[in-house]
Scaffold this active site. Structure first.
Site, PDB file in Angstrom:
ATOM      1  N   LYS A 176      19.285  -0.042  -0.342  1.00 25.10           N
ATOM      2  CA  LYS A 176      19.488   0.925  -2.182  1.00 25.10           C
ATOM      3  C   LYS A 176      20.855   0.522  -2.470  1.00 25.10           C
ATOM      4  O   LYS A 176      21.113  -0.705  -3.569  1.00 25.10           O
ATOM      5  CB  LYS A 176      18.672   1.455  -2.762  1.00 25.10           C
ATOM      6  CG  LYS A 176      17.572   0.983  -2.329  1.00 25.10           C
ATOM      7  CD  LYS A 176      16.170   2.687  -2.534  1.00 25.10           C
ATOM      8  CE  LYS A 176      15.929   3.808  -2.052  1.00 25.10           C
ATOM      9  NZ  LYS A 176      16.245   4.038  -1.442  1.00 25.10           N
ATOM     10  N   ARG A 203      10.698   9.248  -7.023  1.00 29.48           N
ATOM     11  CA  ARG A 203      10.424   9.106  -5.435  1.00 29.48           C
ATOM     12  C   ARG A 203       9.047   9.799  -5.854  1.00 29.48           C
ATOM     13  O   ARG A 203       8.640  10.099  -4.385  1.00 29.48           O
ATOM     14  CB  ARG A 203      11.380  10.051  -4.654  1.00 29.48           C
ATOM     15  CG  ARG A 203      12.207   9.359  -3.812  1.00 29.48           C
ATOM     16  CD  ARG A 203      13.218   9.971  -3.541  1.00 29.48           C
ATOM     17  NE  ARG A 203      13.671  10.223  -1.881  1.00 29.48           N
ATOM     18  CZ  ARG A 203      15.512  10.001  -2.067  1.00 29.48           C
ATOM     19  NH1 ARG A 203      15.576   9.733  -3.988  1.00 29.48           N
ATOM     20  NH2 ARG A 203      16.016   9.251  -1.418  1.00 29.48           N
ATOM     21  N   ARG A 205      24.563   4.181  11.529  1.00 28.95           N
ATOM     22  CA  ARG A 205      25.434   4.700  10.077  1.00 28.95           C
ATOM     23  C   ARG A 205      25.242   6.686  10.535  1.00 28.95           C
ATOM     24  O   ARG A 205      26.448   7.064  10.037  1.00 28.95           O
ATOM     25  CB  ARG A 205      23.846   4.659   9.127  1.00 28.95           C
ATOM     26  CG  ARG A 205      24.954   5.291   8.362  1.00 28.95           C
ATOM     27  CD  ARG A 205      23.891   4.518   6.263  1.00 28.95           C
ATOM     28  NE  ARG A 205      22.861   5.759   6.244  1.00 28.95           N
ATOM     29  CZ  ARG A 205      22.587   5.564   4.788  1.00 28.95           C
ATOM     30  NH1 ARG A 205      22.689   4.283   4.226  1.00 28.95           N
ATOM     31  NH2 ARG A 205      21.083   6.822   3.923  1.00 28.95           N
ATOM     32  N   ARG A 238      26.964  12.214   6.169  1.00 30.50           N
ATOM     33  CA  ARG A 238      26.315  13.067   5.746  1.00 30.50           C
ATOM     34  C   ARG A 238      25.034  14.045   6.071  1.00 30.50           C
ATOM     35  O   ARG A 238      24.852  13.717   8.133  1.00 30.50           O
ATOM     36  CB  ARG A 238      24.701  11.514   4.993  1.00 30.50           C
ATOM     37  CG  ARG A 238      25.493  10.907   3.648  1.00 30.50           C
ATOM     38  CD  ARG A 238      24.864  10.270   2.962  1.00 30.50           C
ATOM     39  NE  ARG A 238      23.385  10.568   2.761  1.00 30.50           N
ATOM     40  CZ  ARG A 238      22.225  10.078   2.240  1.00 30.50           C
ATOM     41  NH1 ARG A 238      22.506   8.640   1.365  1.00 30.50           N
ATOM     42  NH2 ARG A 238      21.275  10.015   2.479  1.00 30.50           N
ATOM     43  N   ARG A 285      12.732  12.438   5.934  1.00 30.38           N
ATOM     44  CA  ARG A 285      13.174  11.602   4.806  1.00 30.38           C
ATOM     45  C   ARG A 285      12.197  10.715   5.259  1.00 30.38           C
ATOM     46  O   ARG A 285      11.583  10.561   4.202  1.00 30.38           O
ATOM     47  CB  ARG A 285      14.022  10.598   4.706  1.00 30.38           C
ATOM     48  CG  ARG A 285      15.392  11.946   4.916  1.00 30.38           C
ATOM     49  CD  ARG A 285      17.233  11.288   4.898  1.00 30.38           C
ATOM     50  NE  ARG A 285      17.640  11.019   4.596  1.00 30.38           N
ATOM     51  CZ  ARG A 285      18.574   9.917   4.927  1.00 30.38           C
ATOM     52  NH1 ARG A 285      18.964  10.126   5.486  1.00 30.38           N
ATOM     53  NH2 ARG A 285      19.362   8.271   3.791  1.00 30.38           N
TER      54      ARG A 285
HETATM   55  P1  AMP Z   1      19.028   9.666  -1.325  1.00 33.65           P
HETATM   56  O1  AMP Z   1      20.985   9.460  -0.789  1.00 33.65           O
HETATM   57  O2  AMP Z   1      18.719   8.660  -2.417  1.00 33.65           O
HETATM   58  O3  AMP Z   1      18.858   9.016   0.108  1.00 33.65           O
HETATM   59  O4  AMP Z   1      18.455  11.368  -1.602  1.00 33.65           O
HETATM   60  C1  AMP Z   1      18.970  12.342  -0.501  1.00 33.65           C
HETATM   61  C2  AMP Z   1      18.547  12.913  -0.390  1.00 33.65           C
HETATM   62  O5  AMP Z   1      18.172  13.653  -1.789  1.00 33.65           O
HETATM   63  C3  AMP Z   1      17.118  13.025  -0.429  1.00 33.65           C
HETATM   64  O6  AMP Z   1      16.430  12.637   1.330  1.00 33.65           O
HETATM   65  C4  AMP Z   1      16.362  14.613  -1.681  1.00 33.65           C
HETATM   66  O7  AMP Z   1      16.459  15.445  -0.210  1.00 33.65           O
HETATM   67  C5  AMP Z   1      17.163  14.318  -2.529  1.00 33.65           C
HETATM   68  N1  AMP Z   1      16.648  13.546  -3.716  1.00 33.65           N
HETATM   69  C6  AMP Z   1      17.182  12.402  -4.507  1.00 33.65           C
HETATM   70  N2  AMP Z   1      16.571  11.965  -4.923  1.00 33.65           N
HETATM   71  C7  AMP Z   1      15.367  12.466  -5.062  1.00 33.65           C
HETATM   72  C8  AMP Z   1      14.715  12.319  -5.964  1.00 33.65           C
HETATM   73  N3  AMP Z   1      14.497  11.569  -6.983  1.00 33.65           N
HETATM   74  N4  AMP Z   1      13.329  13.436  -5.998  1.00 33.65           N
HETATM   75  C9  AMP Z   1      13.237  14.359  -4.762  1.00 33.65           C
HETATM   76  N5  AMP Z   1      14.559  14.133  -4.342  1.00 33.65           N
HETATM   77  C10 AMP Z   1      15.319  13.886  -3.862  1.00 33.65           C
END
Ligand code: AMP
Length: 188
Positions: A13, A88, A127, A133, A144
């Protein structure tokens, strides 16, 4: 145009959102990026969410909805946004629809990147080594993926029922997936 890039963790994404930003001058709104910036800054919000993120769990709807709302003026100025990693949960999707409607706009399209679990595991394994990260490790990734399947994937019928869902094969190269997204956008 307002677009949601939808899919499991490591589906690509962020990569595809950045390409659309470069190619079309759209604004990328990634709640993951915003939260990581908060953690890096050491702010109170960052301290609240860092453990949750590290474990791979979702932070609360209120927090991410507020982060997105703050950035919507930027999206207005650019004529729309690419939402990456948001919404989400169903509550987030409903909050987003309400916020966008108040601004006289709508979510035009939800592009789902379809990637099977085995391919995801392969991508993420690559990754783990280089990402830096805190949540790119086998334990957090498992959480996740579970969060995606339990809380995020159920949003698909919400968008499908409204005729806003387009599905794209996310298994190919970055360029192949990019072409498929472009083709979808051309018909939207
Ligand atoms: P991402 O970079 O989108 O994979 O997000 C990394 C982490 O941030 C996720 O595993 C969640 O802990 C948190 N996070 C990001 N976006 C959301 C969201 N829309 N709702 C809840 N937690 C989020």
């Amino acid at each position: 145009m307002n677009l949601i890039l939808f899919g499991p963790p490591a589906a690509g994404k962020g990569t595809q959102a950045k390409r659309l930003v470069d190619g079309r001058g759209m604004v990328q709104l990634s709640t993951g990026d915003m939260l990581r910036a908060a953690v890096a800054s050491g702010s109170e919000l960052g301290q609240r969410v860092s453990g949750i993120m590290q474990r791979g769990e979702l932070v609360s709807d209120d927090i991410v909805v507020a982060l997105i709302e703050e950035r919507l003026p930027e999206a207005d100025a650019a004529g729309g946004a690419i939402f990456d990693g948001f919404p989400r949960t169903l509550a987030q999707a409903q909050a987003l629809d309400a916020m966008i409607q108040r601004r006289g706009a709508k979510i035009d399209l939800v592009v789902r990147l379809k990637v099977d679990d085995a391919a995801l595991m392969q991508r993420i394994a690559g990754r783990f080594a280089e990402s830096g990260r805190a949540d790119d490790n086998p334990e957090s990734f498992k959480v996740r993926l579970e969060a995606y399947n339990a809380q995020t994937a159920p949003l698909l019928p919400y968008y499908r029922d409204q005729g806003r869902l387009a599905e794209v094969d996310g298994m190919g190269s970055v360029d192949t997936v990019a072409q498929a997204i472009d083709a979808t956008l051309a018909t939207a």
